[in-house]
Design a protein around this motif. Sequence first.
Motif, short mmCIF file in Angstrom:
data_model
loop_
_atom_site.label_atom_id
_atom_site.label_comp_id
_atom_site.label_asym_id
_atom_site.label_seq_id
_atom_site.Cartn_x
_atom_site.Cartn_y
_atom_site.Cartn_z
N HIS A 179 0.76 -1.11 -0.14
CA HIS A 179 0.09 -0.05 0.13
C HIS A 179 0.84 1.28 0.13
O HIS A 179 1.83 1.09 0.92
N PRO A 180 0.77 2.19 -1.00
CA PRO A 180 1.65 3.38 -0.93
C PRO A 180 1.73 4.16 0.04
O PRO A 180 2.88 4.89 0.54
N ALA A 181 0.68 4.17 0.94
CA ALA A 181 0.56 5.17 1.94
C ALA A 181 0.76 4.29 3.39
O ALA A 181 0.85 5.05 4.59
N HIS A 182 0.88 2.97 3.37
CA HIS A 182 1.28 2.27 4.60
C HIS A 182 2.07 1.19 4.39
O HIS A 182 1.88 0.03 4.44
N ALA A 183 3.63 1.64 4.21
CA ALA A 183 4.61 0.87 4.32
C ALA A 183 4.73 -0.29 5.41
O ALA A 183 5.18 -1.32 5.23
N ASP A 184 4.30 0.51 6.63
CA ASP A 184 4.51 -0.30 8.01
C ASP A 184 3.76 -1.59 7.82
O ASP A 184 3.61 -2.52 8.68
N TRP A 185 2.46 -1.67 7.06
CA TRP A 185 1.54 -2.80 6.66
C TRP A 185 2.57 -4.03 6.34
O TRP A 185 1.91 -5.41 6.24
N GLY A 186 3.57 -4.09 5.62
CA GLY A 186 4.29 -5.02 4.92
C GLY A 186 3.69 -5.35 3.36
O GLY A 186 2.99 -4.52 3.03
N VAL A 187 4.17 -6.35 3.11
CA VAL A 187 3.79 -6.96 1.87
C VAL A 187 2.60 -7.80 1.93
O VAL A 187 2.73 -8.75 2.72
N GLY A 188 1.54 -7.35 1.24
CA GLY A 188 0.24 -8.16 1.33
C GLY A 188 -0.02 -8.91 0.09
O GLY A 188 0.61 -8.82 -1.05
N GLN A 189 -0.87 -9.96 0.37
CA GLN A 189 -1.23 -10.81 -0.90
C GLN A 189 -2.55 -10.52 -1.09
O GLN A 189 -3.62 -10.54 -0.31
N VAL A 190 -2.86 -10.39 -2.43
CA VAL A 190 -4.15 -10.02 -3.01
C VAL A 190 -5.11 -11.31 -2.95
O VAL A 190 -4.64 -12.51 -3.16
#
Length: 63
Positions: A17-28
């Motif tokens: 997510h471009p505004a939430h790098a702290d969320w990490g890499v997510g899987q669609v």
Amino acid sequence: MMEDMNAILAPGMLVRHPAHADWGVGQVQSNVASKVTVNFPDAGKVVIDGTRIALVPVFDAST
């Protein structure tokens, strides 16, 4: 324009997510009618409005 960017996203693809790098890499999980559901390791399952946010595909999860 943003929905064009998110149109390539398919279940299983990795994104940030471009505004939430702290969320990490997510899987669609799904991409239906400009609503992209992504499971992020540090935010859980999030539904993104693809008309407002252009998710960033990740091709190398180690970065």
